[in-house]
Write a protein that holds these residues in place. Structure first.
Motif, PDB file in Angstrom:
ATOM      1  N   ALA A 362       0.827  -1.204   0.000  1.00 63.56           N
ATOM      2  CA  ALA A 362       0.000   0.000   0.000  1.00 63.56           C
ATOM      3  C   ALA A 362       0.862   1.255   0.000  1.00 63.56           C
ATOM      4  O   ALA A 362       0.500   2.277  -0.600  1.00 63.56           O
ATOM      5  N   GLY A 363       2.025   1.168   0.673  1.00 61.81           N
ATOM      6  CA  GLY A 363       2.899   2.328   0.768  1.00 61.81           C
ATOM      7  C   GLY A 363       3.439   2.795  -0.566  1.00 61.81           C
ATOM      8  O   GLY A 363       3.786   3.972  -0.735  1.00 61.81           O
ATOM      9  N   GLY A 365       1.836   3.410  -3.084  1.00 61.52           N
ATOM     10  CA  GLY A 365       0.941   4.423  -3.640  1.00 61.52           C
ATOM     11  C   GLY A 365       0.465   5.442  -2.625  1.00 61.52           C
ATOM     12  O   GLY A 365      -0.394   6.272  -2.935  1.00 61.52           O
ATOM     13  N   LEU A 366       0.998   5.379  -1.389  1.00 59.36           N
ATOM     14  CA  LEU A 366       0.544   6.296  -0.328  1.00 59.36           C
ATOM     15  C   LEU A 366       1.722   7.113   0.185  1.00 59.36           C
ATOM     16  O   LEU A 366       2.161   6.953   1.319  1.00 59.36           O
ATOM     17  N   SER A 368       1.927  10.715  -0.761  1.00 61.65           N
ATOM     18  CA  SER A 368       1.693  12.079  -1.234  1.00 61.65           C
ATOM     19  C   SER A 368       1.151  13.022  -0.170  1.00 61.65           C
ATOM     20  O   SER A 368       0.905  14.193  -0.456  1.00 61.65           O
ATOM     21  N   TRP A 371      -0.710  12.401   6.243  1.00 60.49           N
ATOM     22  CA  TRP A 371      -1.626  11.440   6.860  1.00 60.49           C
ATOM     23  C   TRP A 371      -1.445  10.046   6.260  1.00 60.49           C
ATOM     24  O   TRP A 371      -1.672   9.033   6.933  1.00 60.49           O
ATOM     25  N   GLN A 372      -1.017   9.973   5.006  1.00 60.01           N
ATOM     26  CA  GLN A 372      -0.789   8.676   4.392  1.00 60.01           C
ATOM     27  C   GLN A 372       0.411   7.965   5.015  1.00 60.01           C
ATOM     28  O   GLN A 372       0.411   6.746   5.165  1.00 60.01           O
ATOM     29  N   THR A 373       1.421   8.731   5.399  1.00 59.72           N
ATOM     30  CA  THR A 373       2.566   8.112   6.072  1.00 59.72           C
ATOM     31  C   THR A 373       2.168   7.564   7.440  1.00 59.72           C
ATOM     32  O   THR A 373       2.726   6.559   7.891  1.00 59.72           O
ATOM     33  N   VAL A 375      -0.777   6.273   8.104  1.00 62.33           N
ATOM     34  CA  VAL A 375      -1.454   5.008   7.797  1.00 62.33           C
ATOM     35  C   VAL A 375      -0.422   3.905   7.572  1.00 62.33           C
ATOM     36  O   VAL A 375      -0.552   2.784   8.092  1.00 62.33           O
ATOM     37  N   ILE A 376       0.602   4.221   6.778  1.00 62.12           N
ATOM     38  CA  ILE A 376       1.664   3.231   6.533  1.00 62.12           C
ATOM     39  C   ILE A 376       2.311   2.802   7.848  1.00 62.12           C
ATOM     40  O   ILE A 376       2.529   1.614   8.102  1.00 62.12           O
ATOM     41  N   ARG A 449      10.503   4.171  -3.487  1.00 64.65           N
ATOM     42  CA  ARG A 449       9.654   3.045  -3.901  1.00 64.65           C
ATOM     43  C   ARG A 449      10.485   1.767  -4.058  1.00 64.65           C
ATOM     44  O   ARG A 449      10.024   0.677  -3.700  1.00 64.65           O
TER      45      ARG A 449
END
Length: 520
Positions: A362-363, A365-366, A368, A371-373, A375-376, A449
């Motif tokens: 998932a990371g 694509g997450l 940007s 808050w996405q970091t 989640v990761i 990535r």
């Protein structure tokens, strides 16, 4: 009197009713978190170290490398010393060395003195396998699973919590305050240990293998030094290749010596058992996966937004975004206990590895938004927490109680090797894929990535290895009853799930008339 000595020396679990209560668990976990903080204590100021110490960047990296090397050497040695002379005594010694190292670092700007102090700080990493051994010796069986999970996860918890705290201190105070704070934590951990943690009566037979300790230390230094410094020296340089070759020779000779030693530092025959060997190999893969996210996310968060992919966050905010990694590892310990009690540590290990793979996938694509970091970090923390929690249970289930400290020390060493490999490989990837921004080279999104893909590959390799671990045997918990015929061993508990993967050699051991087992 004979029977008491027999119970203490043959690996039988002591009566769990003799523990001092639940206070042991938080104190030992706090001690583990305290020593784990040393690994990431200087991460917020790492880019400023050359200026702070008046040296060039290549020399400044020794401040981090010394801690890693000392921790790798200390874990198996302190584990064995704990088995021989008392785990609580060695735990206090580890913390005392850490305090001395912290005070040395707090009082100097000299590079050589700083490296010495940092090495002493790293030596305290032996406290984690010692804490796991104490828990096995003194805790009731129904509390053992979640307690070991928390202690094993303290490596990640300490590292995750240290990032925002150290960033806050470094941003608003003199950087030497970081070491004063770590010394204070060490003194507090020692005080609590003296007041709350009992000394186990369990002792391993034999004496300390000094030649084996020196041989292992030299072999590990020759192996890990080129791994951590290879990008600076060049991977094909004579120094790098020479040290790797020397490490192989030294470790082979060390292994032959240990096989002939009547009281080896590491029982290689035990370590070669399928359950122990595979668990240690999986530990390397989990170590690679854990350190990859610790290297990538802080850099991604702090890169300026002008790069087109950097998130432009301050040092403190970046630390706060990564902190859920450690917090989640801590909170999954009770979940691990319930899952392991039902399905066994092999299942929880595989589940944890699957969650890690999901997090890294998932990371990709997450990346940007901040808050996405987060989640990761949460997903990876949950997976790494489950995996880390399963490892000591699998090791403890495969060795005698008198070998717990040394066996868990070796397992912790395998994780350290994994983090070292991760640091070297991902550092090389980020350097080779860097781009120019603002007149300096910075990591690229391609490098981030690629690093996540490397971590995913390590996790998948770990999944394959974990699938070959022995499946739980339902009859094993009954055989783990104490020599007094303790009926509690027959009730469902987390400790049973740690024991079910014990080797057939011990499963088949006959019982004498009074319920005791002969020494293996």
């Amino acid at each position: 009197m004979q029977r008491t000595t027999h119970e203490q020396r043959t690996g039988e679990l002591p009566d769990p009713g003799k523990g001092r209560g639940s206070g042991v668990v938080p104190v030992l976990a706090f001690a583990g978190i305290t020593v784990a903080v040393m690994q990431t204590l200087l991460v917020p100021v790492i880019k400023d170290l050359p200026a702070l110490l008046g040296t060039d960047p290549a020399n400044a990296t020794w401040v981090m490398t010394a801690t890693l090397l000392a921790g790798a050497v200390a874990t198996p040695i302190m584990g064995r010393l704990g088995d021989l002379y008392g785990k609580r005594r060695m735990l206090l010694s580890s913390l005392a060395v850490m305090v001395v190292g912290s005070l040395i670092c707090a009082s100097t700007d000299d590079l050589v003195v700083m490296i010495t102090g940092r090495a002493l700080q790293g030596f305290a990493m032996g406290a984690i396998p010692l804490g796991i051994g104490i828990m096995r010796d003194v805790l009731p069986r129904e509390k053992l699973g979640s307690a070991m999970a928390l202690m094993s996860s303290s490596i990640g918890v300490g590292g995750g919590l240290a990032l925002p705290a150290a960033a806050l201190v470094a941003q608003h105070a003199d950087w030497h305050a970081l070491f004063l704070a770590s010394a204070g934590l060490g003194v507090l951990a020692m005080t609590l240990t003296v007041l709350v943690v009992p000394e186990s009566a369990l002792r391993a037979p034999g004496r300390f293998d000094l030649p084996g300790a020196l041989g292992l230390s030299l072999g590990l230094v020759c192996l890990l030094l080129p791994v951590t410094k290879g990008s600076d020296w060049g991977w094909t340089s004579p120094l790098t290749l020479g040290l790797i070759a020397a490490s192989l020779v030294i470790l082979v000779l060390w292994g032959l010596f240990e096989l002939r030693s009547p009281a080896p530092l590491v029982d290689l025959r035990t370590s070669a058992r399928r359950e122990v060997l595979l668990t240690n190999l999986v530990s390397i893969m989990v170590g690679v996966a854990f350190y990859a996210v610790s290297l990538v996310l802080p850099q991604l968060l702090q890169l300026p937004s002008s790069t087109g992919y950097g998130l432009g966050q301050s040092m403190v905010v970046a630390g706060l975004c990564v902190a859920p990694l450690g917090l989640t590892m801590m909170f999954v310990a009770p979940l691990y206990a319930r899952l392991s009690a039902r399905r066994g540590p092999k299942t929880t290990l595989i589940l944890g590895m699957l969650v890690i793979a999901l997090g890294y996938g998932a990371g990709l694509g997450l990346m940007s938004a901040p808050w996405q970091t987060v989640v990761i970090a949460v997903v990876l923390g949950a997976g790494i927490g489950l995996a880390y929690s399963s490892l000591p249970a699998l090791i403890i289930g495969a060795v005698d109680a008198s070998e717990t400290g040394a066996a868990n020390g070796l397992n912790t060493l395998m994780r350290s090797i994994g983090t070292s490999l991760s640091s070297a490989v991902i550092g090389m990837v980020l350097a080779n894929t860097s781009v120019r921004a603002g007149g300096v080279n910075v990591p690229s999104m391609e490098g981030f990535r690629t690093s996540f893909m490397i971590a995913t590959g390590a996790v998948l390799a770990g999944l394959v290895l974990a699938s070959f671990l022995p499946s739980p045997r339902p009859e094993r918990p009954v055989l783990m009853a104490s020599s007094a015929g303790d009926a509690r061993a027959a009730s469902p508990s987390v400790a049973e799930s740690a024991a079910v993967s014990a080797p057939e050699r011990r499963t088949a051991a006959p019982s004498s008339a009074d319920g005791t087992r002969p020494s293996p």
